[in-house]
Design an enzyme around this catalytic site. Structure first.
Site: not given
Length: 368
Positions: A152, A224, A259-260, A280
């Site tokens: 991002q 995260e 990667d969660c 979140d």
């Protein structure tokens, strides 16, 4: 430096636009009024278009004016000019309102509206959308950090009223004035985290982890994917995250970079259970139906999170703005379709950097 755009619009009797003679008279009247505000104003082109007109005018200092008439009775006036940072604006708010009044009187308008100048092409991004895609202008005066990660665009800016503000992919995420966001997400004072085992999905700004650690939990995992966000926030959002992002492991927490979804799957395989899981991550999408990649991701996260919760555990997440009731309704419908039967409650708070009321969810397994 930026291009300033002043927007005005007027409602008039539709015959003033559908009659060729009246339409020309209206154009001449608007040009006469504008000439008293814009030096060296000259008409360059007039087009007949879609049953009405477009007029292009130019003036001193590179001013460009577009007049547009719509046969339904709407007239717009757009004024654009370039302004260096040290230059005074050609149109202050008071002068725009006076121009609006003069034009409205000349056109015998029954409704008129003007906007302060939009600053376009500025080196500092200052406009961001609300949840329902309205435009907000922020009092941003400085860019502190700007980088593109593999995931991002990361931007941290300074707002005179909000403090430092994290923006991810052009969406505001967290400011130094947003403690209410974190406290409402965790339902501080209503939930007891002491001695509890917790998982945070996302949370790269560190604010949730920092506040949860104050509640004396047994252990917190934070999952995260974007390490660059954490590094930026540990430097520029320190009043939100304290020192918890300075290292990946502490006495009662661990930050796992990755990667969660993969980590949740590992917890499921190991049979791990937790008291709380915090989502979140992404906001609830705005869409006509709960279909598409983002909705699939939300359903995956919900089902995986419920699978790692203890029977009395809770999934806590942010939703979207209260101005998006259809989006929230679709999310609640998805809750009723999970692999386990759940109940939920809602909370809301006005988040300063969002400049709107935000909705939060608490989800737990229905007890037989």
């Amino acid at each position: 430096m930026a291009v300033n755009t002043v927007l005005l619009d007027f409602s008039v009797t539709s015959t003033k636009l559908t009659s060729a003679e009246d339409s020309k008279s209206l154009q001449d009247d608007m040009e006469a009024v504008l000439s008293s505000y814009i030096p060296e104003l000259k008409r360059q082109h007039t087009f007949n278009f879609a049953g009405s007109f477009i007029v292009l005018l130019t003036g001193d200092r590179g001013i460009h004016v577009t007049l547009r008439g719509f046969p339904q009775g709407l007239v717009t006036c757009n004024i654009e000019y370039y302004k260096e940072d040290e230059e005074k604006p050609l149109f202050l708010f008071e002068s725009v309102r006076k121009l609006e009044k003069d034009l409205a009187e000349k056109l015998i308008s029954n409704r008129c509206h003007s906007m302060p100048a939009l600053k376009r092409g500025d080196c500092i991004d200052r406009y961001f959308p609300t949840a329902d895609e309205r435009i907000l202008e922020y009092d941003i005066d400085k860019v502190l950090y700007e980088e593109k990660s593999p995931y991002q665009k990361i931007l941290i800016v300074h707002s005179r009223s909000l403090g430092n503000l994290l923006v991810l992919d052009d969406l505001q995420n967290m400011s130094e004035s947003d403690l209410i966001y974190t406290e409402t997400l965790m339902q501080r004072g209503k939930e007891n985290y002491e001695g509890k085992e917790i998982v945070i999905l996302g949370g790269g700004d560190g604010a949730l982890l920092w506040e949860l650690l104050k509640e004396k939990p047994k252990f917190v995992y934070m999952l995260e994917i974007d390490e660059l966000v954490m590094k930026a926030c540990s430097k520029h959002l320190r009043s939100c995250c304290g020192d918890c992002l300075d290292k990946l492991k502490g006495d009662n927490y661990e930050i796992i970079v990755g990667d969660c979804v993969e980590m949740l799957n590992q917890f499921i395989t190991e049979g791990r259970k937790f008291d709380y899981v915090f989502g979140d991550l992404t906001d609830i999408p705005l869409s006509a139906t709960p279909q598409g990649e983002m909705w699939d991701f939300i359903r995956l996260i919900l089902n995986s999170s419920m699978a790692v919760l203890k029977s009395e555990g809770k999934y806590m997440t942010h939703g979207n703005g209260a101005s998006c009731p259809e989006s929230l309704r679709m999310f609640e419908e998805q809750l009723q379709k999970l692999s386990v039967s759940v109940e939920f409650s809602r909370a809301h708070a006005f988040v300063p950097s969002f400049m709107e009321d935000w909705v939060f969810y608490q989800v737990w397994q229905k007890q037989n």
